[in-house]
Design an enzyme around this catalytic site. Sequence first.
Site, mmCIF file in Angstrom:
data_model
loop_
_atom_site.group_PDB
_atom_site.id
_atom_site.type_symbol
_atom_site.label_atom_id
_atom_site.label_comp_id
_atom_site.label_asym_id
_atom_site.label_seq_id
_atom_site.Cartn_x
_atom_site.Cartn_y
_atom_site.Cartn_z
ATOM 1 N N THR A 285 0.807 -1.207 0.000
ATOM 2 C CA THR A 285 0.000 0.000 0.000
ATOM 3 C C THR A 285 0.843 1.262 0.000
ATOM 4 O OG1 THR A 285 -1.453 -1.212 1.467
ATOM 5 C CG2 THR A 285 -1.730 1.173 1.453
ATOM 6 N N ARG B 226 -11.404 -10.530 -2.108
ATOM 7 C CA ARG B 226 -10.820 -10.136 -0.818
ATOM 8 C C ARG B 226 -10.568 -8.617 -0.795
ATOM 9 N NH1 ARG B 226 -5.958 -7.347 0.949
ATOM 10 N NH2 ARG B 226 -5.549 -8.014 3.074
ATOM 11 N N VAL B 227 -10.956 -7.992 0.291
ATOM 12 C CA VAL B 227 -10.696 -6.565 0.478
ATOM 13 C C VAL B 227 -9.936 -6.394 1.785
ATOM 14 C CG1 VAL B 227 -11.767 -4.313 0.894
ATOM 15 C CG2 VAL B 227 -12.735 -5.842 -0.835
ATOM 16 N N GLY B 228 -8.890 -5.592 1.750
ATOM 17 C CA GLY B 228 -8.090 -5.367 2.957
ATOM 18 C C GLY B 228 -8.510 -4.108 3.682
ATOM 19 N N ASP B 229 -7.566 -3.540 4.400
ATOM 20 C CA ASP B 229 -7.864 -2.354 5.208
ATOM 21 C C ASP B 229 -7.858 -1.058 4.409
ATOM 22 O OD1 ASP B 229 -5.030 -2.841 4.853
ATOM 23 O OD2 ASP B 229 -4.648 -1.206 6.249
ATOM 24 N N THR C 4 -0.203 0.246 6.723
ATOM 25 C CA THR C 4 0.286 -0.608 5.645
ATOM 26 C C THR C 4 0.563 -1.996 6.238
ATOM 27 O OG1 THR C 4 2.010 -0.888 3.966
ATOM 28 C CG2 THR C 4 2.679 0.185 6.012
ATOM 29 N N GLY C 5 0.512 -2.996 5.395
ATOM 30 C CA GLY C 5 0.749 -4.347 5.885
ATOM 31 C C GLY C 5 -0.497 -5.202 5.762
ATOM 32 N N GLY D 90 -3.802 -6.352 5.959
ATOM 33 C CA GLY D 90 -4.988 -5.560 6.252
ATOM 34 C C GLY D 90 -5.952 -6.183 7.235
HETATM 35 N N1 GLY Z 1 -2.809 -3.199 3.507
HETATM 36 C C1 GLY Z 1 -3.272 -3.612 2.266
HETATM 37 C C2 GLY Z 1 -4.022 -4.852 2.269
HETATM 38 O O1 GLY Z 1 -4.000 -5.612 3.217
HETATM 39 O O2 GLY Z 1 -4.668 -5.110 1.283
#
Ligand code: GLY
Length: 351
Positions: free
Chosen positions: A209, A237-240, A260-261, A263
């Site tokens: 990110t 899939r959706v992250g943070d 970042t990292g 999510g």
């Molecule tokens: N931080 C980005 C994700 O996990 O997609």
Amino acid sequence: MNSRRNFLKTAALGAAVLSLDGPSAMAQQSRKSSGKGQKPIVVSTWDFGIAANKAAWEVLKKNGRALDAVEAGVRVPEADPNNHTVGYSGYPDRDGRVTLDACIMDELGNCGSVAALEHIVHPISVARKVMEKTPHVMLVGDGALQFALENGFRKENLLTPESEKAWKEWLKKAEYKPVINIENKSYESKGTTAFNPLHLPGNVYNHDTIGMVALDAQGNLSGACTTSGMAFKMHGRVGDSPIIGAGLYVDNEVGAATATGVGEEVIRVVGSFLVVELMRQGYSPEAACKEAVMRIIKKKPEKAKEIQIGFLALNKKGEHGAFCLQQGFSYAVTTGDSPAQERLIQGKHYF
Ligand code: GLY
């Protein structure tokens, strides 16, 4: 009676001292000390933040709005074919589809977001349009694409030959495990063929990110966050990163934060919102980021050892700080101070 009066006096004095020294007084002070005439500053995640900050700085140095700065800034990695963690040429999901997540937030609490958006190079600009042109905060998947096309964005193929090659390589084993600091490992792999197994310890390649937050000369904060998400993730899939409060949060009274990292772990603690609320209580940006990292470790101590998560924060006074789980998280800072206008700082880490 006398002693009761004395006790009340002492208690009142104690309370006054507490409130003067305590977090809320510090937060109040930080609110007062900002405003017009503020020195602009922009901070963003990872080494590629340096190039992104340059574009943001072009806006900030002309007394432009932080919102315009962060949008312009993160568009740089979004369009960079050598960056496989964001936008165009991002590594695809396990079905070979590049799906993008992004969000943006301004000083008034307005926010917009897109998730699982395909075929658009600049999801951050679509997120901004969601914020400005719809009554909604978030559009996803086909609906987000439809909205983008209706608003003049061009449909493009985002899967570059390098990313396709990486995906096909991955398919041979199809293992799914985040790799720590893949953002920089991938980026280091130098422009040509960005996929380089030598730079990727482990079998599977996770990636991440750009989060950027800025303070403008008017003393206003904004932030943007954009990603192609975890490499070879499950489709859908959706992250943070597109989740307001998780990947990004801005409160113009207090400060702004981004993450970042991995999510999933950031979502669990509503990470960026947590960092901003801790700053509201008087934590410095670095201390707030550290506390959020500690919260993640407390929830999943074993998992925390194997993944990377970093938080980056900027308060209303223009002070910045970061903290992460593992060594290797960097962030870029750009200010008008001479001689060092831009710096890459290694985030402090827990493990
Ligand atoms: N931080 C980005 C994700 O996990 O997609």
